[in-house]
Design a protein around this motif. Sequence first.
Motif, PDB file in Angstrom:
ATOM      1  N   ALA A 101     -62.086 -33.679 -60.860  1.00 25.39           N
ATOM      2  CA  ALA A 101     -61.253 -32.467 -60.991  1.00 25.39           C
ATOM      3  C   ALA A 101     -60.054 -32.723 -61.898  1.00 25.39           C
ATOM      4  O   ALA A 101     -59.163 -31.877 -62.019  1.00 25.39           O
ATOM      5  N   GLY A 102     -59.978 -33.911 -62.503  1.00 26.73           N
ATOM      6  CA  GLY A 102     -58.899 -34.222 -63.439  1.00 26.73           C
ATOM      7  C   GLY A 102     -57.843 -35.120 -62.814  1.00 26.73           C
ATOM      8  O   GLY A 102     -57.674 -35.129 -61.588  1.00 26.73           O
ATOM      9  N   ALA A 103     -57.091 -35.842 -63.676  1.00 30.64           N
ATOM     10  CA  ALA A 103     -56.113 -36.828 -63.187  1.00 30.64           C
ATOM     11  C   ALA A 103     -55.049 -36.174 -62.307  1.00 30.64           C
ATOM     12  O   ALA A 103     -54.657 -36.727 -61.277  1.00 30.64           O
ATOM     13  N   ASP A 104     -54.590 -34.967 -62.666  1.00 31.58           N
ATOM     14  CA  ASP A 104     -53.522 -34.313 -61.885  1.00 31.58           C
ATOM     15  C   ASP A 104     -53.961 -34.011 -60.458  1.00 31.58           C
ATOM     16  O   ASP A 104     -53.164 -34.030 -59.522  1.00 31.58           O
ATOM     17  N   ALA A 105     -55.277 -33.748 -60.304  1.00 28.69           N
ATOM     18  CA  ALA A 105     -55.784 -33.400 -58.964  1.00 28.69           C
ATOM     19  C   ALA A 105     -55.852 -34.620 -58.061  1.00 28.69           C
ATOM     20  O   ALA A 105     -55.997 -34.504 -56.851  1.00 28.69           O
ATOM     21  N   CYS A 106     -55.717 -35.821 -58.657  1.00 34.47           N
ATOM     22  CA  CYS A 106     -55.949 -37.048 -57.891  1.00 34.47           C
ATOM     23  C   CYS A 106     -54.863 -37.366 -56.884  1.00 34.47           C
ATOM     24  O   CYS A 106     -55.116 -38.025 -55.887  1.00 34.47           O
ATOM     25  N   PHE A 107     -53.642 -36.939 -57.116  1.00 27.03           N
ATOM     26  CA  PHE A 107     -52.543 -37.395 -56.265  1.00 27.03           C
ATOM     27  C   PHE A 107     -51.825 -36.277 -55.511  1.00 27.03           C
ATOM     28  O   PHE A 107     -50.946 -36.577 -54.701  1.00 27.03           O
ATOM     29  N   ALA A 108     -52.194 -35.021 -55.709  1.00 23.11           N
ATOM     30  CA  ALA A 108     -51.585 -33.895 -54.977  1.00 23.11           C
ATOM     31  C   ALA A 108     -50.052 -34.008 -54.984  1.00 23.11           C
ATOM     32  O   ALA A 108     -49.410 -33.864 -53.940  1.00 23.11           O
ATOM     33  N   ASN A 109     -49.497 -34.339 -56.157  1.00 21.47           N
ATOM     34  CA  ASN A 109     -48.040 -34.509 -56.305  1.00 21.47           C
ATOM     35  C   ASN A 109     -47.472 -35.573 -55.376  1.00 21.47           C
ATOM     36  O   ASN A 109     -46.276 -35.558 -55.063  1.00 21.47           O
ATOM     37  N   ARG A 110     -48.305 -36.466 -54.904  1.00 28.23           N
ATOM     38  CA  ARG A 110     -47.809 -37.540 -54.026  1.00 28.23           C
ATOM     39  C   ARG A 110     -48.226 -38.895 -54.590  1.00 28.23           C
ATOM     40  O   ARG A 110     -48.589 -39.811 -53.860  1.00 28.23           O
ATOM     41  N   ARG A 111     -48.135 -39.016 -55.926  1.00 28.48           N
ATOM     42  CA  ARG A 111     -48.557 -40.251 -56.608  1.00 28.48           C
ATOM     43  C   ARG A 111     -47.789 -41.461 -56.063  1.00 28.48           C
ATOM     44  O   ARG A 111     -48.355 -42.527 -55.839  1.00 28.48           O
ATOM     45  N   ILE A 167     -51.780 -49.296 -62.184  1.00 29.19           N
ATOM     46  CA  ILE A 167     -51.490 -48.588 -63.438  1.00 29.19           C
ATOM     47  C   ILE A 167     -51.911 -47.111 -63.337  1.00 29.19           C
ATOM     48  O   ILE A 167     -51.208 -46.237 -63.850  1.00 29.19           O
ATOM     49  N   LEU A 168     -53.017 -46.816 -62.633  1.00 29.23           N
ATOM     50  CA  LEU A 168     -53.446 -45.416 -62.486  1.00 29.23           C
ATOM     51  C   LEU A 168     -52.466 -44.627 -61.614  1.00 29.23           C
ATOM     52  O   LEU A 168     -52.397 -43.410 -61.705  1.00 29.23           O
ATOM     53  N   ALA A 169     -51.701 -45.343 -60.766  1.00 31.67           N
ATOM     54  CA  ALA A 169     -50.704 -44.671 -59.908  1.00 31.67           C
ATOM     55  C   ALA A 169     -49.302 -44.859 -60.470  1.00 31.67           C
ATOM     56  O   ALA A 169     -48.311 -44.543 -59.796  1.00 31.67           O
ATOM     57  N   GLY A 170     -49.208 -45.362 -61.726  1.00 29.43           N
ATOM     58  CA  GLY A 170     -47.912 -45.693 -62.321  1.00 29.43           C
ATOM     59  C   GLY A 170     -47.185 -44.493 -62.909  1.00 29.43           C
ATOM     60  O   GLY A 170     -47.713 -43.377 -62.968  1.00 29.43           O
TER      61      GLY A 170
END
Length: 170
Positions: free
Chosen positions: A60-70, A130-133
């Motif tokens: 669903a894309g990189a932005d969808a991965c963390f729900a604004n809680r990266r 790095i993906l959560a950076g």
Amino acid sequence: MSLFPADFDAFALLAQAAEAAGPQIDGPFVIRLLSRVVHIMFAIIIGGGLFYLRAVLAPAGADACFANRRTVWARWVGIATFFLIASGLYNYIMFVREAKAAGAPLPSAYHMLFGVKFLLALFVFFVAAILAGKTSLADKFRGNMGRWLNLAWTAVMAIIIIGAMMRTYH
Ligand code: HEM
């Protein structure tokens, strides 16, 4: 005429046999058990998190991965990295020492497996971090989120297989 002396106690004998066969529950035993549990638990947290990101969220894309809680995931990656390295090194040192004390040092193949497992783990820790950076480099890596998660998850599977193989040495 009975085969056993009058005071023969089968249950006492069974209890003795069970005690002799089971692990000696003492301080070092509890620490070893705790270290193994901590290692497996944080392996599940980082491995499971990467799998869920890859299989469910990344399409669903990189932005969808963390729900604004990266930052929350980034913190757990840091905590898991610390405890996996600490419990992993402790487990390794204890298994090597134990085998040496028993007069059967672990073969070079075991140490080679450990080395490969350690390098793969460093790769997994790097990709997860790095993906959560929050840097521009992190943004670049997130541009290829699916590919990096594929590589990281493949490394996690290899690590688990190597961990299971290492266990067969003792
Ligand atoms: C993504 C990172 C990692 C994952 C997913 C992982 C996973 C595992 C698993 C599933 C086991 C088997 C547990 C058992 O049956 O007791 C294991 C064992 C082990 N791991 Fe890890 N691990 C990771 C990182 C590390 C690191 C960084 C180290 C070293 C610093 C390490 C050292 C060990 C050792 C020494 C064992 C015991 C092997 C044996 O039985 O001889 N691991 N690991």
